[in-house]
Design a protein around this motif. Structure first.
Motif, short mmCIF file in Angstrom:
data_model
loop_
_atom_site.label_atom_id
_atom_site.label_comp_id
_atom_site.label_asym_id
_atom_site.label_seq_id
_atom_site.Cartn_x
_atom_site.Cartn_y
_atom_site.Cartn_z
N LEU A 22 -6.60 0.38 -0.58
CA LEU A 22 -6.60 -0.17 0.78
C LEU A 22 -6.81 0.87 1.87
O LEU A 22 -7.42 0.58 2.90
N GLN A 23 -6.30 2.08 1.67
CA GLN A 23 -6.33 3.06 2.74
C GLN A 23 -7.73 3.45 3.19
O GLN A 23 -7.96 3.59 4.40
N SER A 77 2.99 1.77 6.25
CA SER A 77 2.66 2.39 4.97
C SER A 77 3.08 3.85 4.95
O SER A 77 3.55 4.36 3.92
N ALA A 91 0.82 -1.21 0.00
CA ALA A 91 0.00 0.00 0.00
C ALA A 91 0.86 1.26 0.00
O ALA A 91 0.45 2.28 -0.57
N GLY A 111 -2.45 1.61 -2.59
CA GLY A 111 -2.72 2.46 -1.44
C GLY A 111 -4.07 3.12 -1.54
O GLY A 111 -4.82 3.22 -0.55
#
Length: 268
Positions: free
Chosen positions: A108-109, A155, A98, A105
């Motif tokens: 997923l974030q 991350s 990510a 990213g």
């Protein structure tokens, strides 16, 4: 003149400062215990609310001699260890992906941010519905809490990598694997270790709270059971076991962080 706290220099002076700090800290703890014992013996506080150090020591000896403390500590330790290991094994690669790949990213974030915003322990009733009360419900709760801390810190550390080093490596046609081991990992290590420290602390808290809410064993179960039966000394023994475990784990990670800090290459 007032004392000013300054960082100790390395060498013989730093060893003297460290020993002096240890002595003063030990005296502080000893003074607190003596005052606590005197207040308890003077009956200034109800024994149903606060025990005394001597009574806690007696309860510790009883629980240790019967083997109950070791059994409950082993139960909590297994739940904590399995959940934390899973969060590390899964959380670190996902966090690196990510942080390194922009589109991953973006995907997923938002999911992690939504899960991070919710109190982790509030998910425990839902976990019990799916898994029931036993071993794996605590493991899943520990995994979620550890995963979130590791993901957020790692991350962020990967994204904080100076892109000029990446561009320089690519100009020399370095492979992704080479860039990871020589640039990304060294720069992200402080964040990774910070995430691990945060994860350990959060996991210890959540496994104890989960055991207090729904369990038939563990340190949290001891705290809830002996608290409900007004055995305050044994409650303090279980609390002390939790605190000592958390402090030891935190200090171990601090030692690792210091060693890694010496290994980590300088920006120069």
């Amino acid at each position: 003149m007032t004392d000013i706290a300054v960082p100790p220099s390395r060498g013989a002076g730093s060893g003297r400062v460290l020993s002096e700090r240890t002595v003063i800290g030990s005296l502080s703890v000893l003074t607190g215990l003596i005052l606590w014992e005197l207040v308890a013996r003077a009956n200034l506080i109800s024994p149903f609310l606060v025990s005394s150090p001597s009574a806690i020591a007696e309860a510790f000896i009883d629980l240790t001699a019967s083997g109950e403390l070791q059994r409950q500590l082993l139960i909590s330790g297994k739940e904590f260890a399995v959940g934390l290991i899973l969060s590390i094994v899964i959380g670190l690669p996902v966090a690196v992906i990510a942080g390194w790949y922009t589109r991953a990213g973006w995907f997923l974030q938002p999911l992690v941010a939504a899960l991070y915003a919710a109190p982790t322990i509030a998910l425990f009733p839902l976990i019990i519905i799916f898994l029931g009360i036993g071993f794996w419900d605590k493991v899943l709760l520990v995994f979620i809490s550890g995963f979130l801390q590791i993901f957020v810190a790692t991350s962020a550390g990967i994204r904080a990598t100076d892109r000029k080093w990446v561009r320089l490596a690519r100009s020399f046609r370095a492979s992704e694997r080479k860039m990871f081991w020589s640039i990304i990992l060294p720069n992200g290590l402080p964040y990774i270790l910070l995430g691990l420290r945060l994860a350990v602390g959060r996991c210890v808290v959540n496994v104890v709270v989960a055991e207090m809410l729904a369990s038939e064993g563990g340190l949290g179960y001891m705290i809830a059971y002996y608290g409900n039966t007004f055995q305050v000394s044994k409650v303090f023994v279980a609390l002390a076991a939790v605190v000592v475990t958390g402090v030891i784990l935190n200090q171990m990670l601090l030692v690792v962080e210091q060693r890694v800090g010496r290994w980590r290459p300088s920006t120069r």
